[in-house]
Design a protein around this motif. Structure first.
Motif, PDB file in Angstrom:
ATOM      1  N   LEU A 221      48.912 -23.991  -6.512  1.00 35.15           N
ATOM      2  CA  LEU A 221      47.917 -24.548  -5.421  1.00 35.15           C
ATOM      3  C   LEU A 221      46.880 -23.580  -5.203  1.00 35.15           C
ATOM      4  CD1 LEU A 221      46.799 -26.942  -3.916  1.00 35.15           C
ATOM      5  CD2 LEU A 221      48.652 -26.495  -2.088  1.00 35.15           C
ATOM      6  N   VAL A 233      47.950 -33.441  -3.928  1.00 40.08           N
ATOM      7  CA  VAL A 233      49.419 -32.585  -4.058  1.00 40.08           C
ATOM      8  C   VAL A 233      50.553 -33.711  -4.715  1.00 40.08           C
ATOM      9  CG1 VAL A 233      51.111 -31.300  -2.929  1.00 40.08           C
ATOM     10  CG2 VAL A 233      48.580 -31.011  -2.416  1.00 40.08           C
ATOM     11  N   GLU A 241      49.442 -35.627  -0.443  1.00 41.00           N
ATOM     12  CA  GLU A 241      48.358 -35.222   0.179  1.00 41.00           C
ATOM     13  C   GLU A 241      47.206 -35.231  -0.651  1.00 41.00           C
ATOM     14  OE1 GLU A 241      49.013 -32.038   2.933  1.00 41.00           O
ATOM     15  OE2 GLU A 241      46.992 -32.427   3.900  1.00 41.00           O
ATOM     16  N   LEU A 248      41.914 -29.072   2.667  1.00 42.76           N
ATOM     17  CA  LEU A 248      43.410 -29.127   2.241  1.00 42.76           C
ATOM     18  C   LEU A 248      43.784 -27.506   2.566  1.00 42.76           C
ATOM     19  CD1 LEU A 248      45.408 -31.012   0.724  1.00 42.76           C
ATOM     20  CD2 LEU A 248      45.338 -29.116  -1.213  1.00 42.76           C
ATOM     21  N   PRO A 252      46.257 -27.882   5.831  1.00 42.77           N
ATOM     22  CA  PRO A 252      47.344 -28.738   5.204  1.00 42.77           C
ATOM     23  C   PRO A 252      48.036 -29.312   6.077  1.00 42.77           C
ATOM     24  CG  PRO A 252      47.789 -26.280   5.222  1.00 42.77           C
ATOM     25  CD  PRO A 252      46.440 -26.489   5.738  1.00 42.77           C
ATOM     26  N   THR A 257      52.784 -29.608   1.123  1.00 41.71           N
ATOM     27  CA  THR A 257      51.575 -28.747   1.003  1.00 41.71           C
ATOM     28  C   THR A 257      51.582 -27.459   1.532  1.00 41.71           C
ATOM     29  OG1 THR A 257      50.468 -31.039   1.270  1.00 41.71           O
ATOM     30  CG2 THR A 257      49.089 -29.057   0.942  1.00 41.71           C
TER      31      THR A 257
END
Ligand SMILES: Nc1ncnc2c1ncn2[C@@H]1O[C@H](COP(=O)(O)OP(=O)(O)O)[C@@H](O)[C@H]1O
Ligand SMILES: [Mg+2]
Length: 305
Positions: A221, A233, A241, A248, A252, A257
Motif C-alpha cells: 500500500l 483496498v 475502502e 486514504l 484510513p 487498511t
C-alpha cells in the motif's frame, strides 16, 4: 491527467464477481470458491487507480476479469461505455489492442526462444496487417528507444537481459498499439529495489505522453501512494475502502487498511487479536449489506463494519 474529461469513465466495473468451482481430489462434491465478490469501481481517462491487498485477495483475478482474459462470473466491465461482454469476437479483437497487461514476471511473459524484437513486432503482426516489414522494424526500434533500450538489442534473447530490461521489453510490447488502458499486475514486485523506481518513472512518463489509464496492482500500500490518484483496498475478494490517495493515507478508515499501512494503534493487543479472529471467522456468505460501501467523505468509500 492530460486526457480531456469525458462524460463516462474509461473503465467501469460493476458488481464483478469471480467464482471458481473447487473439486476435491477424491471426486467429492465440488464447492464454490468466491475469489472476488461484488466489486465495483471506475477508472477515468488518464487516471491511475491502485488496487492493493495481500497475496490471495483476488487482485490478479480482477485484473484478468477486467481485461476479459478470464471473464467475470457475474457483473459487467464496460470500456468507454461499452459492455465488453456484448462485443463480437472481431470487435473484441480490436478492443484487445487498446487494453493491455504488464505482468509481474517479465521472463514468464517472454518467449525464451524468440528474439525480443520479434516479440514486440508480434503486436503489429497480429493487429496491423497493413504494416510492411520495414515499417515494423522501424516501429520496434522506436519503441525500444522509447522504453530506454538500445534498438540494437532487438535481435537478442530474453536471457541476455536483466529483469528491469525484460520488463521494459514487455512495456514496449504493451504500448506498441497505443492502448488507452494498461493493467499493471505487480509490475515491479520481482525487480531489484534499485530498478523499481526507474520502471515506475517509465510508466509515469508513458502515461503523460499517451494519456494512459492504469489499474496498478500491488501488495504494498505504501508503494503506490505517489503513483495513484485513487486507491482501492481489497480484502478477501471485496473492496473494503476506496479513496483518493491522500485521504486514504492520511485518514484510513477501515481496520484492514490501517493494518496494511502498519498504522494500527493497538492499545490492547488481546482485544485486537480477538477482533481479527472475529473478522476471520466471519461467514463467507455474510449479507451483502455488511460489505456495502458507504461514502464517508467526498470520494471516500468505506465498507460497513
Ligand atoms: N483458476 C483458479 N481456480 C481456483 N482458484 C483460483 C484460481 N485462480 C485464482 N484462484 C484463487 O483465487 C484467490 C485470489 O487469487 P489471485 O487473484 O491470484 O490473488 P492475488 O493476485 O491477490 O494474489 C486465491 O485464493 C487463489 O488461490
Ligand atoms: Mg496476483
Amino acid at each position: 491527467m492530460t486526457a480531456p474529461a469525458k462524460a463516462y469513465p474509461l473503465v467501469s466495473v460493476r458488481n464483478l464477481s469471480k467464482h471458481y468451482a473447487l473439486r476435491t481430489w477424491w471426486g467429492g462434491k465440488a464447492s464454490v470458491f468466491r475469489a472476488v465478490e461484488n466489486v465495483s469501481f471506475d477508472i477515468r481517462p488518464g487516471e491511475t487507480l491502485g488496487l492493493v491487498g495481500e497475496s490471495g485477495s483476488g487482485k490478479s483475478t480482477i485484473g484478468r476479469a477486467v481485461t476479459m482474459l478470464n471473464p467475470p462470473t457475474l457483473g459487467t466491465v464496460a470500456f468507454e461505455g461499452t459492455d465488453l461482454a456484448t462485443l463480437s469476437p472481431l470487435a473484441m479483437r480490436g478492443m484487445r489492442a487498446r487494453i493491455q497487461t504488464v505482468f509481474q514476471d517479465p521472463y514468464a511473459a517472454l518467449n525464451p526462444r524468440m528474439a525480443v524484437g520479434t516479440y514486440v513486432a508480434e503486436a503489429f503482426k497480429l493487429h496491423r496487417p497493413d504494416m510492411r516489414r520495414l515499417e515494423r522494424r522501424e516501429a520496434v526500434a522506436g519503441l525500444f528507444e522509447r522504453v530506454g533500450l538500445d534498438p540494437r538489442f532487438a535481435g537478442r534473447f530474453p536471457h541476455q537481459f536483466s529483469g528491469g530490461q525484460r520488463q521494459r521489453i514487455c512495456i514496449a510490447r504493451a504500448i506498441a498499439l497505443k492502448p488507452s488502458f494498461i493493467v499493471a499486475d505487480e509490475p515491479i514486485a520481482a525487480l531489484d529495489v534499485s530498478i523499481q523506481a526507474q520502471v515506475v518513472n517509465l510508466l509515469q512518463d508513458l502515461q503523460d505522453e499517451l494519456g494512459l489509464s492504469y489499474l496498478f496492482i500491488s501488495h504494498d500500500l505504501r508503494m503506490v501512494r505517489h503513483l495513484c490518484q485513487r486507491v482501492a483496498v481489497l480484502w478477501r475478494g471485496r473492496i473494503v475502502e476506496l479513496a483518493p490517495s491522500d485521504l486514504l493515507y492520511e485518514n484510513p478508515r477501515h481496520p484492514y487498511t490501517r493494518r496494511l499501512l502498519g498504522a494500527v494503534p493497538v492499545p490492547d493487543p488481546a482485544a485486537e487479536r480477538a477482533r481479527l479472529a472475529a473478522a476471520r471467522t466471519e461467514p463467507e456468505s455474510s449479507p451483502s449489506e455488511g460489505g456495502e460501501l458507504a461514502e464517508v467523505a467526498p470520494g471516500h468509500w468505506v465498507a460497513g463494519h
